[in-house]
Scaffold this active site. Sequence first.
Site, mmCIF file in Angstrom:
data_model
loop_
_atom_site.group_PDB
_atom_site.id
_atom_site.type_symbol
_atom_site.label_atom_id
_atom_site.label_comp_id
_atom_site.label_asym_id
_atom_site.label_seq_id
_atom_site.Cartn_x
_atom_site.Cartn_y
_atom_site.Cartn_z
ATOM 1 N N LYS A 145 27.245 15.663 1.795
ATOM 2 C CA LYS A 145 27.794 14.914 0.814
ATOM 3 C C LYS A 145 29.447 15.355 0.876
ATOM 4 O O LYS A 145 30.306 15.417 0.030
ATOM 5 C CB LYS A 145 27.388 15.281 -0.434
ATOM 6 C CG LYS A 145 26.078 14.870 -0.634
ATOM 7 C CD LYS A 145 25.267 13.921 0.130
ATOM 8 C CE LYS A 145 25.852 12.256 -0.385
ATOM 9 N NZ LYS A 145 25.388 11.395 0.557
ATOM 10 N N HIS B 216 23.976 19.274 9.539
ATOM 11 C CA HIS B 216 24.603 19.856 8.368
ATOM 12 C C HIS B 216 24.090 21.326 8.436
ATOM 13 O O HIS B 216 24.187 22.011 7.403
ATOM 14 C CB HIS B 216 23.760 19.289 7.145
ATOM 15 C CG HIS B 216 24.118 17.957 6.882
ATOM 16 N ND1 HIS B 216 25.328 17.563 6.628
ATOM 17 C CD2 HIS B 216 23.330 16.713 6.820
ATOM 18 C CE1 HIS B 216 25.562 16.219 6.405
ATOM 19 N NE2 HIS B 216 24.407 15.887 6.385
ATOM 20 N N SER C 174 27.989 14.671 -6.043
ATOM 21 C CA SER C 174 27.591 13.678 -5.199
ATOM 22 C C SER C 174 26.113 14.008 -4.695
ATOM 23 O O SER C 174 25.243 12.980 -4.428
ATOM 24 C CB SER C 174 28.321 13.562 -3.789
ATOM 25 O OG SER C 174 28.171 12.819 -3.092
HETATM 26 P P1 A3P Z 1 30.435 10.263 -3.313
HETATM 27 O O1 A3P Z 1 28.941 10.327 -3.645
HETATM 28 O O2 A3P Z 1 31.152 11.240 -4.193
HETATM 29 O O3 A3P Z 1 30.992 8.859 -3.481
HETATM 30 P P2 A3P Z 1 28.010 12.317 3.390
HETATM 31 O O4 A3P Z 1 28.487 11.326 4.306
HETATM 32 O O5 A3P Z 1 28.465 13.822 3.902
HETATM 33 O O6 A3P Z 1 26.804 12.409 3.002
HETATM 34 O O7 A3P Z 1 29.266 12.091 2.253
HETATM 35 C C1 A3P Z 1 29.072 11.145 1.294
HETATM 36 C C2 A3P Z 1 30.100 11.140 0.396
HETATM 37 O O8 A3P Z 1 31.275 10.578 1.150
HETATM 38 C C3 A3P Z 1 29.702 10.070 -0.831
HETATM 39 O O9 A3P Z 1 30.486 10.599 -1.813
HETATM 40 C C4 A3P Z 1 30.335 8.867 -0.235
HETATM 41 O O10 A3P Z 1 30.450 8.168 -1.201
HETATM 42 C C5 A3P Z 1 31.540 9.394 0.463
HETATM 43 N N1 A3P Z 1 32.335 8.531 1.349
HETATM 44 C C6 A3P Z 1 31.612 7.889 2.564
HETATM 45 N N2 A3P Z 1 32.280 6.926 3.328
HETATM 46 C C7 A3P Z 1 33.530 7.015 2.601
HETATM 47 C C8 A3P Z 1 34.957 6.467 2.794
HETATM 48 N N3 A3P Z 1 35.226 5.543 3.764
HETATM 49 N N4 A3P Z 1 35.979 6.813 1.848
HETATM 50 C C9 A3P Z 1 35.903 7.732 1.077
HETATM 51 N N5 A3P Z 1 34.462 8.543 0.604
HETATM 52 C C10 A3P Z 1 33.362 8.102 1.540
#
Ligand code: A3P
Length: 290
Positions: free
Chosen positions: A42, A103, A133
Amino acid sequence: RIPVAMGHIEGVPLLGSTCDAWDSIYNFQARGDDILITGFPKSGTTWMQEIVDLILQEGDAQKGRRAPTYIKVPCIELIPPKPRPIGVELAQTMKSPRVLKTHLPINLLPPSFWEKNVKAVYVARNAKDCMVSYYYFHKMNKMLPPPRNLENFFSAFLSGDVPWGSWFDHVIGWWKAMDKHQILFIFYEDMIEDPMREIRKVMKFLGKDLSDEVLENIKYHTSFQAMKENPMTNFSTVPNAVLEQTISPFIRKGTVGDWRNHFTVAQNIIFDEEYKKKMEGSGLNFRTEL
Ligand code: A3P
């Protein structure tokens, strides 16, 4: 929900399915031209993998979307429910240069990544937003143990009793490894603040030189809105039995400071105290709001 088995490798909580396949994961053979996207869950790793993918495709979003499965960038230690191939197996079938994801905390990374001197892009996100998140992700992802409530998850996160372990150990471990390995450290908050600046950093690290026009294109295709609408990045192709997006979308909010909508004043004090103890002297500074 079907109960999710958890296990431990060297004290780090991991999914039971990851632990079962641990030998093949740890002995994974990296290639010298692999690019590894890494970070605590996340932290924005999906965002980064899309950026890296588009840098390699020189901004051609169509080319970047030609992936045969929704697992465009396989997470090497992830074992999706059958019959999909496991991360390491899928990676073996990919053509070079591969973009791979993990991860895993640094001490559990398959050693061949360093033997082959692979370039790694580490995405780090402030612990408070990361926790919030991750909480929503636990609610919607049926491969993770369901959280009882936020309060409960808060304590588990702080004590490192969540899948992939302690956020603190994770960021500190990878941060320190920068002395020895080719690691680019990118902060989620910096990406939100100035995506173009951070995309350029990644481009230079990968030894590429792209025009401003191409970079603008990459910025456009990797914006929150574009990724929320793109079925190759919003995970809408993943069955509901795995990701229940009506509970919480995978591309959820994408902001800095959402923790303020979730932490109580008391929780924030506890968090800050614990944070100070664990991070003091690490040399790492996170922003929890912009
Ligand atoms: P939130 O749950 O706070 O919205 P991962 O990909 O490492 O699992 O992380 C997921 C987080 O990155 C989520 O956060 C997701 O919404 C956010 N995210 C994914 N794409 C994004 C983008 N283009 N810009 C900003 N945040 C993004």
